[in-house]
Scaffold this motif. Structure first.
Motif, PDB file in Angstrom:
ATOM      1  N   GLY A  58       0.504  -1.214   0.048  1.00 20.36           N
ATOM      2  CA  GLY A  58       0.067  -0.133  -0.493  1.00 20.36           C
ATOM      3  C   GLY A  58       0.794   1.101   0.241  1.00 20.36           C
ATOM      4  O   GLY A  58       0.891   2.490  -0.094  1.00 20.36           O
ATOM      5  N   LEU A  59       1.993   1.599  -0.079  1.00 22.10           N
ATOM      6  CA  LEU A  59       2.757   2.548   0.231  1.00 22.10           C
ATOM      7  C   LEU A  59       3.100   2.999  -1.651  1.00 22.10           C
ATOM      8  O   LEU A  59       2.473   2.861  -3.154  1.00 22.10           O
ATOM      9  CB  LEU A  59       4.450   1.928   0.121  1.00 22.10           C
ATOM     10  N   GLU A  63       6.392   7.330  -1.437  1.00 19.09           N
ATOM     11  CA  GLU A  63       6.807   6.936  -0.407  1.00 19.09           C
ATOM     12  C   GLU A  63       8.027   5.440  -0.540  1.00 19.09           C
ATOM     13  O   GLU A  63       8.827   5.679   0.001  1.00 19.09           O
ATOM     14  CB  GLU A  63       5.438   6.522   0.661  1.00 19.09           C
ATOM     15  N   LEU A  81       5.832  -0.392   7.646  1.00 17.02           N
ATOM     16  CA  LEU A  81       4.387  -1.221   7.083  1.00 17.02           C
ATOM     17  C   LEU A  81       3.542  -1.201   8.554  1.00 17.02           C
ATOM     18  O   LEU A  81       2.187  -1.819   8.676  1.00 17.02           O
ATOM     19  CB  LEU A  81       4.998  -2.885   6.909  1.00 17.02           C
ATOM     20  N   ASP A  83       2.922   0.707  10.322  1.00 19.35           N
ATOM     21  CA  ASP A  83       2.503   2.388  10.405  1.00 19.35           C
ATOM     22  C   ASP A  83       1.234   2.039   9.648  1.00 19.35           C
ATOM     23  O   ASP A  83       0.037   2.257  10.359  1.00 19.35           O
ATOM     24  CB  ASP A  83       2.871   3.681  10.055  1.00 19.35           C
ATOM     25  N   ARG A  84       1.522   1.473   8.343  1.00 15.51           N
ATOM     26  CA  ARG A  84       0.151   1.410   7.253  1.00 15.51           C
ATOM     27  C   ARG A  84      -0.612   0.041   8.005  1.00 15.51           C
ATOM     28  O   ARG A  84      -1.854   0.385   7.543  1.00 15.51           O
ATOM     29  CB  ARG A  84       1.098   0.668   6.186  1.00 15.51           C
ATOM     30  N   ARG A  85      -0.556  -0.448   8.210  1.00 11.41           N
ATOM     31  CA  ARG A  85      -1.154  -1.533   9.198  1.00 11.41           C
ATOM     32  C   ARG A  85      -2.070  -1.059  10.263  1.00 11.41           C
ATOM     33  O   ARG A  85      -3.895  -1.317  10.232  1.00 11.41           O
ATOM     34  CB  ARG A  85      -0.596  -2.651   9.733  1.00 11.41           C
ATOM     35  N   LYS A  87      -2.897   2.168  10.307  1.00 13.62           N
ATOM     36  CA  LYS A  87      -3.957   2.628   9.616  1.00 13.62           C
ATOM     37  C   LYS A  87      -5.241   2.007   8.780  1.00 13.62           C
ATOM     38  O   LYS A  87      -5.660   2.469   9.168  1.00 13.62           O
ATOM     39  CB  LYS A  87      -2.762   3.669   8.634  1.00 13.62           C
ATOM     40  N   TYR A  88      -4.542   1.201   8.130  1.00 10.15           N
ATOM     41  CA  TYR A  88      -5.971  -0.196   7.506  1.00 10.15           C
ATOM     42  C   TYR A  88      -6.934  -0.379   8.246  1.00 10.15           C
ATOM     43  O   TYR A  88      -7.868  -0.834   8.221  1.00 10.15           O
ATOM     44  CB  TYR A  88      -5.356  -0.886   6.866  1.00 10.15           C
TER      45      TYR A  88
END
Length: 135
Positions: A58-59, A63, A81, A83-85, A87-88
């Motif tokens: 998802g970057l 990024e 990753l 942080d992305r998790r 967020k999702y």
């Protein structure tokens, strides 16, 4: 190897490789100045795989470029990753709450009769302003 061969081995369309070059993510190893042919080396496949994995996570390409511009640090990438998790997961929680709200509201209104529409004559521009129309 020529761009077509590299694209086939990398599992990407040629257009994506050209786009990655434009974005500064993956430049050809060599460009023939006479023919314009782009050549890539097998050693660049590792970078392609990193780009693909980060993109799947998802970057954005920006990024990914930032991540790959720094010396490889697995802990840094894992933090991104994570942080992305997070967020999702927050987005998924919000979606689930919205679904529950919609379901709860629709369940609460199932026993009430549907609203009836009143059929009225269309208003003219004069009637909408409060003027009386002879009719």
């Amino acid at each position: 190897m020529k761009i077509g061969e590299f694209a086939q081995v990398a599992g990407l369309p040629i257009s994506v490789l050209r786009h990655y070059d434009l974005k500064g993510l993956l430049s050809p190893d060599y460009v023939d100045t006479f023919t314009g042919y782009r050549y890539y080396s097998a050693s660049q496949l590792e970078r392609v795989h990193k780009i693909t994995l980060l993109k799947q996570a998802g970057l954005s390409l920006k990024e990914i470029k930032d991540v790959l511009s720094k010396p490889y640090d697995s802990q840094f990438i894992l933090r991104i990753l994570n942080d992305r998790r997070t967020k999702y997961q927050s987005m998924l929680t919000a979606i689930e709450e919205a679904e529950n709200n919609i379901l709860n509201k629709s369940e609460g209104t199932q026993n009430t009769p549907p609203l009836r529409r009143r059929h009225t004559k269309p208003l003219s521009a004069f009637a909408a302003r409060g003027s009386k129309i002879a009719g």
